[in-house]
Design a protein around this motif. Structure first.
Motif, PDB file in Angstrom:
ATOM      1  N   LEU A 251      -4.741   8.745   0.455  1.00 52.46           N
ATOM      2  CA  LEU A 251      -5.807   9.504   1.106  1.00 52.46           C
ATOM      3  C   LEU A 251      -7.189   8.999   0.690  1.00 52.46           C
ATOM      4  O   LEU A 251      -8.107   8.932   1.503  1.00 52.46           O
ATOM      5  N   HIS A 252      -7.331   8.606  -0.560  1.00 54.81           N
ATOM      6  CA  HIS A 252      -8.593   8.026  -1.030  1.00 54.81           C
ATOM      7  C   HIS A 252      -8.927   6.764  -0.231  1.00 54.81           C
ATOM      8  O   HIS A 252     -10.058   6.580   0.218  1.00 54.81           O
ATOM      9  N   GLU A 253      -7.939   5.907  -0.048  1.00 54.13           N
ATOM     10  CA  GLU A 253      -8.166   4.659   0.687  1.00 54.13           C
ATOM     11  C   GLU A 253      -8.483   4.934   2.153  1.00 54.13           C
ATOM     12  O   GLU A 253      -9.350   4.294   2.747  1.00 54.13           O
ATOM     13  N   LEU A 254      -7.805   5.910   2.761  1.00 53.86           N
ATOM     14  CA  LEU A 254      -8.092   6.266   4.146  1.00 53.86           C
ATOM     15  C   LEU A 254      -9.514   6.818   4.276  1.00 53.86           C
ATOM     16  O   LEU A 254     -10.257   6.445   5.188  1.00 53.86           O
TER      17      LEU A 254
ATOM     18  N   TYR B  71      -4.945  -2.228   3.776  1.00 51.25           N
ATOM     19  CA  TYR B  71      -3.624  -2.722   3.385  1.00 51.25           C
ATOM     20  C   TYR B  71      -2.944  -1.731   2.434  1.00 51.25           C
ATOM     21  O   TYR B  71      -1.767  -1.400   2.594  1.00 51.25           O
ATOM     22  N   THR B  72      -3.672  -1.231   1.466  1.00 51.93           N
ATOM     23  CA  THR B  72      -3.112  -0.275   0.509  1.00 51.93           C
ATOM     24  C   THR B  72      -2.644   0.979   1.224  1.00 51.93           C
ATOM     25  O   THR B  72      -1.539   1.475   0.973  1.00 51.93           O
ATOM     26  N   PHE B  73      -3.479   1.507   2.132  1.00 58.09           N
ATOM     27  CA  PHE B  73      -3.089   2.704   2.879  1.00 58.09           C
ATOM     28  C   PHE B  73      -1.811   2.459   3.686  1.00 58.09           C
ATOM     29  O   PHE B  73      -0.905   3.298   3.674  1.00 58.09           O
ATOM     30  N   THR B  74      -1.722   1.331   4.372  1.00 58.12           N
ATOM     31  CA  THR B  74      -0.523   1.069   5.191  1.00 58.12           C
ATOM     32  C   THR B  74       0.720   0.931   4.319  1.00 58.12           C
ATOM     33  O   THR B  74       1.808   1.295   4.753  1.00 58.12           O
ATOM     34  N   CYS B  75       0.562   0.432   3.113  1.00 57.64           N
ATOM     35  CA  CYS B  75       1.717   0.306   2.208  1.00 57.64           C
ATOM     36  C   CYS B  75       2.149   1.656   1.637  1.00 57.64           C
ATOM     37  O   CYS B  75       3.337   1.886   1.425  1.00 57.64           O
TER      38      CYS B  75
END
Length: 156
Positions: A42-45, A101-105
């Motif tokens: 959620l932070h990355e989004l 990329y982090t969010f999708t992973c």
């Protein structure tokens, strides 16, 4: 199913409110082992939303739907979902900023609905690690130890 609503968030206050909600969800629904995954995704989004936000004071809502093994997150009233979608679909570990990329992973599924007026994120939060059966491990160790002792005895 349980529903937790965060209304009238802005980019300026969303990080703290969402972190607090993730902490409460994990605590109340015994998902403590998944706090890092949920909060970091959620932070990355939200970081992506901040990057593509024209006005950081525009309000949007986030709804959490908690089921037995899934947390679904609905974000509504954010203005730039098309840019977010493009960024997520082109995400690569080779990007300078790895937020997309982090969010999708970390998320299991995401989609944009209602002509880009809302985004849905799904995260499966069931345990990935099986419970350790100590009795079974001891039994296996005992058997291996007996086999080893018999092998050593036959070599003598």
């Amino acid at each position: 199913m349980y529903n937790i609503e965060l209304q009238h968030l802005t980019i300026e206050n969303a990080q703290n409110e969402v972190l607090r909600a993730a902490e409460n969800i994990c605590s109340n629904f015994h998902l403590e082992a998944h706090f890092g995954t949920l909060s970091y995704a959620l932070h990355e989004l939200l970081s992506l939303m901040e990057r593509y936000s024209d006005d950081q004071s525009n309000a949007f809502d986030i709804n959490f739907y908690i089921e037995q093994d899934t947390v679904s997150i609905q974000i509504v009233n954010y203005q730039n979902f098309k840019e977010i979608e493009r960024c997520l679909h082109n995400a690569s570990i080779d990007d300078n900023d790895t937020s997309a990329y982090t969010f999708t992973c970390l998320s299991d599924r995401f989609e944009f609905r209602d002509d880009y007026r809302e985004m849905w994120v799904e995260m499966k939060l069931n345990a990935d690690i099986e419970t350790i059966d100590r009795a079974q491990i001891l039994e296996q160790e005992t058997i291996l130890s007996r086999v080893k002792a018999l092998q050593e005895k036959s070599l003598q």
